[in-house]
Design an enzyme around this catalytic site. Sequence first.
Site, short mmCIF file in Angstrom:
data_model
loop_
_atom_site.label_atom_id
_atom_site.label_comp_id
_atom_site.label_asym_id
_atom_site.label_seq_id
_atom_site.Cartn_x
_atom_site.Cartn_y
_atom_site.Cartn_z
CD GLN A 1 -4.70 3.87 14.21
OE1 GLN A 1 -3.83 4.65 13.73
NE2 GLN A 1 -5.04 2.62 13.30
CG ASN B 1 -0.32 -0.37 2.70
OD1 ASN B 1 0.88 -0.20 2.54
ND2 ASN B 1 -1.00 -0.55 3.68
CG HIS C 1 -4.63 3.79 9.96
ND1 HIS C 1 -3.96 3.01 10.85
CD2 HIS C 1 -3.92 3.75 8.67
CE1 HIS C 1 -2.91 2.54 9.90
NE2 HIS C 1 -2.80 3.07 8.75
NE ARG D 1 2.01 1.22 12.35
CZ ARG D 1 1.38 1.19 11.11
NH1 ARG D 1 1.15 2.18 10.53
NH2 ARG D 1 1.50 0.07 10.57
P1 NAP Z 1 10.46 0.83 4.65
O1 NAP Z 1 10.51 0.78 3.06
O2 NAP Z 1 10.96 -0.30 5.32
O3 NAP Z 1 11.25 2.24 4.89
C1 NAP Z 1 11.38 2.73 6.29
C2 NAP Z 1 12.52 3.40 6.25
O4 NAP Z 1 12.84 4.35 7.66
C3 NAP Z 1 13.91 2.68 6.05
O5 NAP Z 1 14.75 2.99 5.05
C4 NAP Z 1 14.68 2.49 7.55
O6 NAP Z 1 15.81 2.21 7.56
C5 NAP Z 1 14.16 3.89 8.04
N1 NAP Z 1 14.13 4.01 9.39
C6 NAP Z 1 14.01 3.40 10.20
N2 NAP Z 1 14.05 3.94 11.55
C7 NAP Z 1 14.46 5.04 11.47
C8 NAP Z 1 14.81 6.40 12.17
N3 NAP Z 1 14.89 6.25 13.42
N4 NAP Z 1 15.21 7.45 11.57
C9 NAP Z 1 15.21 7.67 10.09
N5 NAP Z 1 14.94 6.34 9.26
C10 NAP Z 1 14.54 5.26 10.18
O7 NAP Z 1 9.02 1.00 5.08
P2 NAP Z 1 7.79 1.81 4.12
O8 NAP Z 1 7.03 0.89 3.12
O9 NAP Z 1 8.33 3.03 3.43
O10 NAP Z 1 6.95 2.19 5.52
C11 NAP Z 1 7.09 3.02 6.38
C12 NAP Z 1 6.33 3.15 7.55
O11 NAP Z 1 5.18 3.54 7.03
C13 NAP Z 1 5.82 1.60 7.86
O12 NAP Z 1 6.71 1.02 8.86
C14 NAP Z 1 4.43 1.73 8.42
O13 NAP Z 1 4.61 1.99 10.07
C15 NAP Z 1 3.90 3.01 8.04
N6 NAP Z 1 2.73 2.72 6.98
C16 NAP Z 1 1.46 3.37 7.03
C17 NAP Z 1 0.54 2.92 6.29
C18 NAP Z 1 -0.80 3.63 6.52
O14 NAP Z 1 -1.61 3.35 6.06
N7 NAP Z 1 -0.78 4.88 7.06
C19 NAP Z 1 0.61 2.07 5.12
C20 NAP Z 1 1.89 1.46 5.08
C21 NAP Z 1 2.98 1.93 5.93
P3 NAP Z 1 16.32 0.50 7.72
O15 NAP Z 1 15.90 -0.02 6.55
O16 NAP Z 1 17.78 0.84 7.86
O17 NAP Z 1 15.64 0.21 9.18
#
Ligand code: NAP
Length: 367
Positions: free
Chosen positions: A286, A118, A310, A257
Amino acid sequence: MKILAVLYSGGKSALAEPRLLSTVENKLGMASWLKSLGHEYIVTDDKEGPNSVFQKELPDADVLITTPFHPAYLTGDLIRQKASKLKLALTAGVGSDHVDLNAANEKKIMVAEVTGSNVTSVAEHVVMDMLNLVRNFVPAHEMAKRGDWDVSAIARNAFDLEGKVIGTLGAGRIGRLVLQRVKPFDPKELLYYDYNPMPADIANALGARHVPDLKEFLGQCDVVTVNAPLHEGTRGLINSELLQHFKKGAWIVNTARGAICDRIAIKEALESGQINGYAGDVWDVQPAPKDHPWRTMQNPLGGGNAMTPHYSGTTLDAQKRYADGTKDILERWFKGEAQEPANVIVEDGQYATRSCGYNSNYRIGCH
Ligand code: NAP
């Protein structure tokens, strides 16, 4: 096998719209398939407390399916004391922070999610929220509905995205898609803060500069979008101390989050004008309680709030993708086949190294 799914109740909407797959009514579209394979499939939205269907059925469940939209919190205590048969905790969506991953490792429970399913939906929502805040849309729309007409009252706090410094805290799948989508607005600069810099070719293609120090990064951004997972290092990260390092009058969009931001600190920063706006769709609990301050908080000019329930990652398009992905993970699980590496969060008592390539349509490069 017994498969327990905790989904949200879709009510009349779900009965009228079968594409609302992640509802109790439509059961991720998998009820007949699981029945045909001889599995027992229990679906509920009742997730709070020891008498909930979730907690009562958990001890017999081999597989637990949850979503981040109506999270069933699989705590360490539940894993240790109740989930004695559980082998797979599967998130239909992205973000498994509602599962205690250390406890899952102790019990060698696999945790998997539908990585990438998503992310485009969320990235589009982030861009919408940025425009909403920067252009002061919500008060303008409310004024139109009220029958009033006072252009200056809106325009005094309305700006263009063009020429602003836009930064993402976390530059993974969603962060990169957001950078890609806002680039055509001609921002002054695109910045990112992440543990590791992106490969140079990807950063160059996105036109984004890495700022390795968080406070320096925040001090330069007019708009900050939060796209990092919730974990021990990000829980409560944006608190009253850190908010002082944001540029005065910055806008924050958090679709990652809710618990990454401190509830009261955000309200106070918005009300004092330290930040000019806060938007997103994720809340620290939530469903959010009716009196949650993020529902009604405003900046001193009566705007700056574009919060929603959400739903950014649960558009009908997204629901189809993560329902298909959930079925794929289950199918592999039943057959004893390996999972797509990018979907595995923990396995065999260890954190997985999530590799790239799950679905290149949802990825911009690897990290
Ligand atoms: P992703 O591809 O795993 O990207 C997350 C990035 O954040 C990675 O590069 C990670 O680095 C980095 N990171 C981790 N901790 C960090 C910190 N303290 N400071 C800076 N960067 C940091 O995940 P994504 O698919 O983009 O999704 C991100 C988040 O969005 C998910 O974890 C989820 O909580 C949220 N989300 C929300 C929805 C919604 O409906 N609102 C839907 C999907 C996802 P590393 O890989 O080195 O750890």
